[in-house]
Design a protein around this motif. Sequence first.
Motif, PDB file in Angstrom:
ATOM      1  N   GLU A  45       0.837  -1.197   0.000  1.00  0.00           N
ATOM      2  CA  GLU A  45       0.000   0.000   0.000  1.00  0.00           C
ATOM      3  C   GLU A  45       0.880   1.259   0.000  1.00  0.00           C
ATOM      4  O   GLU A  45       1.943   1.286   0.610  1.00  0.00           O
ATOM      5  CB  GLU A  45      -0.902   0.024   1.236  1.00  0.00           C
ATOM      6  N   VAL A  46       0.416   2.287  -0.675  1.00  0.00           N
ATOM      7  CA  VAL A  46       1.091   3.582  -0.637  1.00  0.00           C
ATOM      8  C   VAL A  46       0.552   4.351   0.559  1.00  0.00           C
ATOM      9  O   VAL A  46      -0.643   4.655   0.631  1.00  0.00           O
ATOM     10  CB  VAL A  46       0.852   4.377  -1.928  1.00  0.00           C
ATOM     11  N   LEU A  47       1.421   4.639   1.506  1.00  0.00           N
ATOM     12  CA  LEU A  47       0.998   5.304   2.734  1.00  0.00           C
ATOM     13  C   LEU A  47       0.904   6.814   2.509  1.00  0.00           C
ATOM     14  O   LEU A  47       1.899   7.454   2.146  1.00  0.00           O
ATOM     15  CB  LEU A  47       1.987   5.015   3.861  1.00  0.00           C
ATOM     16  N   PRO A  48      -0.269   7.409   2.719  1.00  0.00           N
ATOM     17  CA  PRO A  48      -0.386   8.864   2.575  1.00  0.00           C
ATOM     18  C   PRO A  48       0.545   9.597   3.545  1.00  0.00           C
ATOM     19  O   PRO A  48       0.746   9.141   4.674  1.00  0.00           O
ATOM     20  CB  PRO A  48      -1.864   9.128   2.918  1.00  0.00           C
ATOM     21  N   GLU A  49       1.095  10.704   3.133  1.00  0.00           N
ATOM     22  CA  GLU A  49       2.008  11.462   3.988  1.00  0.00           C
ATOM     23  C   GLU A  49       1.308  12.001   5.231  1.00  0.00           C
ATOM     24  O   GLU A  49       1.961  12.324   6.218  1.00  0.00           O
ATOM     25  CB  GLU A  49       2.617  12.623   3.193  1.00  0.00           C
ATOM     26  N   SER A  50      -0.015  12.065   5.193  1.00  0.00           N
ATOM     27  CA  SER A  50      -0.772  12.595   6.332  1.00  0.00           C
ATOM     28  C   SER A  50      -0.804  11.637   7.514  1.00  0.00           C
ATOM     29  O   SER A  50      -1.038  12.048   8.658  1.00  0.00           O
ATOM     30  CB  SER A  50      -2.214  12.898   5.895  1.00  0.00           C
ATOM     31  N   VAL A  51      -0.548  10.357   7.274  1.00  0.00           N
ATOM     32  CA  VAL A  51      -0.665   9.345   8.327  1.00  0.00           C
ATOM     33  C   VAL A  51       0.485   9.465   9.324  1.00  0.00           C
ATOM     34  O   VAL A  51       1.659   9.461   8.944  1.00  0.00           O
ATOM     35  CB  VAL A  51      -0.692   7.925   7.736  1.00  0.00           C
ATOM     36  N   VAL A  52       0.150   9.557  10.607  1.00  0.00           N
ATOM     37  CA  VAL A  52       1.174   9.636  11.658  1.00  0.00           C
ATOM     38  C   VAL A  52       1.141   8.428  12.583  1.00  0.00           C
ATOM     39  O   VAL A  52       2.066   8.220  13.369  1.00  0.00           O
ATOM     40  CB  VAL A  52       1.017  10.926  12.494  1.00  0.00           C
ATOM     41  N   ALA A  53       0.070   7.612  12.508  1.00  0.00           N
ATOM     42  CA  ALA A  53      -0.032   6.460  13.401  1.00  0.00           C
ATOM     43  C   ALA A  53      -0.897   5.376  12.786  1.00  0.00           C
ATOM     44  O   ALA A  53      -1.848   5.658  12.051  1.00  0.00           O
ATOM     45  CB  ALA A  53      -0.608   6.870  14.750  1.00  0.00           C
ATOM     46  N   GLN A 293      -5.771   3.881  22.074  1.00  0.00           N
ATOM     47  CA  GLN A 293      -4.350   4.213  21.903  1.00  0.00           C
ATOM     48  C   GLN A 293      -4.155   5.210  20.771  1.00  0.00           C
ATOM     49  O   GLN A 293      -3.333   6.131  20.872  1.00  0.00           O
ATOM     50  CB  GLN A 293      -3.550   2.929  21.638  1.00  0.00           C
ATOM     51  N   LEU A 294      -4.914   5.029  19.701  1.00  0.00           N
ATOM     52  CA  LEU A 294      -4.815   5.938  18.560  1.00  0.00           C
ATOM     53  C   LEU A 294      -5.269   7.345  18.945  1.00  0.00           C
ATOM     54  O   LEU A 294      -4.610   8.346  18.610  1.00  0.00           O
ATOM     55  CB  LEU A 294      -5.681   5.394  17.420  1.00  0.00           C
ATOM     56  N   MET A 295      -6.366   7.447  19.680  1.00  0.00           N
ATOM     57  CA  MET A 295      -6.865   8.757  20.088  1.00  0.00           C
ATOM     58  C   MET A 295      -5.907   9.463  21.039  1.00  0.00           C
ATOM     59  O   MET A 295      -5.668  10.670  20.912  1.00  0.00           O
ATOM     60  CB  MET A 295      -8.248   8.612  20.742  1.00  0.00           C
ATOM     61  N   ASP A 296      -5.357   8.730  21.997  1.00  0.00           N
ATOM     62  CA  ASP A 296      -4.443   9.345  22.962  1.00  0.00           C
ATOM     63  C   ASP A 296      -3.191   9.872  22.265  1.00  0.00           C
ATOM     64  O   ASP A 296      -2.648  10.906  22.652  1.00  0.00           O
ATOM     65  CB  ASP A 296      -4.063   8.336  24.044  1.00  0.00           C
ATOM     66  N   PHE A 297      -2.759   9.168  21.233  1.00  0.00           N
ATOM     67  CA  PHE A 297      -1.591   9.656  20.495  1.00  0.00           C
ATOM     68  C   PHE A 297      -1.943  10.883  19.659  1.00  0.00           C
ATOM     69  O   PHE A 297      -1.210  11.885  19.682  1.00  0.00           O
ATOM     70  CB  PHE A 297      -1.041   8.560  19.588  1.00  0.00           C
ATOM     71  N   LEU A 298      -3.040  10.825  18.926  1.00  0.00           N
ATOM     72  CA  LEU A 298      -3.395  11.946  18.063  1.00  0.00           C
ATOM     73  C   LEU A 298      -3.691  13.208  18.868  1.00  0.00           C
ATOM     74  O   LEU A 298      -3.295  14.310  18.479  1.00  0.00           O
ATOM     75  CB  LEU A 298      -4.608  11.579  17.207  1.00  0.00           C
TER      76      LEU A 298
END
Length: 389
Positions: A45-53, A293-298
Amino acid sequence: MYKIRTYNAISSKGLSRFPTDSYQVSSESTDADGILLRSQKLHTEVLPESVVAIARAGAGTNNIPVADYTEKGVVVFNTPGANANAVKELIVAALLMGSRDIYGGMNYVQGLTEMTDSGEMGKLLEKEKKNFAGGEIQGKTLGVVGLGAIGSMIGNLALELGMNVVGYDPAISVEAAWQLSSSVERMENLEALLACSDFITLHVPAIPATKHLINSKTLSGMRSNAKILNFAREEIVSSADMVAALDAGVIAGYITDFPAPELLGRKDVLLMPHIGASTEEAEENCAVMAANQLMDFLENGNILNSVNYPKIRMSRNGGTRITFTNKNVPKVLGSVLSVLADGEINVVDMVNKSRDEIAYNIIDIEGDLNDSLKAQIEAVEGVVHVRVI
């Protein structure tokens, strides 16, 4: 508004954790901040540059190119222990099926389709039941390889079932050690554990060091009546070496959640279709943990249960929060703090942790951080990724 892209069918209990006023959750998002998935393979998959987690609702992350994402500053989460009870219960069933020929007996009964008289069937079964006799697990020795969340649960439960339990884990964590009963005898090496066990259950991750951990050499040191249970990962056991060992009578049986063509059709092998974590409760637990976990990081930059970043958390202190990833080399943090000092930005609190070749930092500052100062931080040699929350 944070955007979350989902792959696979994620439990609604997990998806409902995302507040609708601040999160947009969709399987179609092309500019997501985070990804939530189960088994979808991301290697191509091509990972969008916007993805941080990325959060995987499960323990294994073989379907994620972790090393590549680490270089890009992307945090990869998993959910260790969320499906532990489901796997534990299936392993108990596997122990019983491996000790007594339950599967063979059930198949025999189902094959009596031409019988119509229950009395005659009863007489026949009374005569044939000796062919499906087995032993009890009480008093037998269970060897547990890997004493993490699932391994420690299995060890403790086996003790309650009257088994003797020995364990081996060269990298057992403090948390796991506290959960493990003192009655579990710690073995110094894998070979010693294999030599004294009637049943061996595997609970190690699939990493280069554990690939084909069970092979012709390790199998040769086992008891001829021993049986191996593999509900961890397919790669841990060499299927070819397992078949050779079974053919030669080196061991008595193999029970696994990872079928392979060469294992089909054997009476000394019990195969399951990768159902270890396939319970409604496990899927819900994994999805909820991954979402949290995703929410706490974002929202806060905190990291818990990441496979590539250090565990790190800091309470919010007001103002603006800066988080940044950098190569784990000297002077990077000092250079960033100099940028803030030169910009007359006061640091309220900060924490820095490292893991292998990367370091991660959380800094709370008074006021705001303008685009110019953020650009200066990004330009510091060694800095990989910067976020302003």
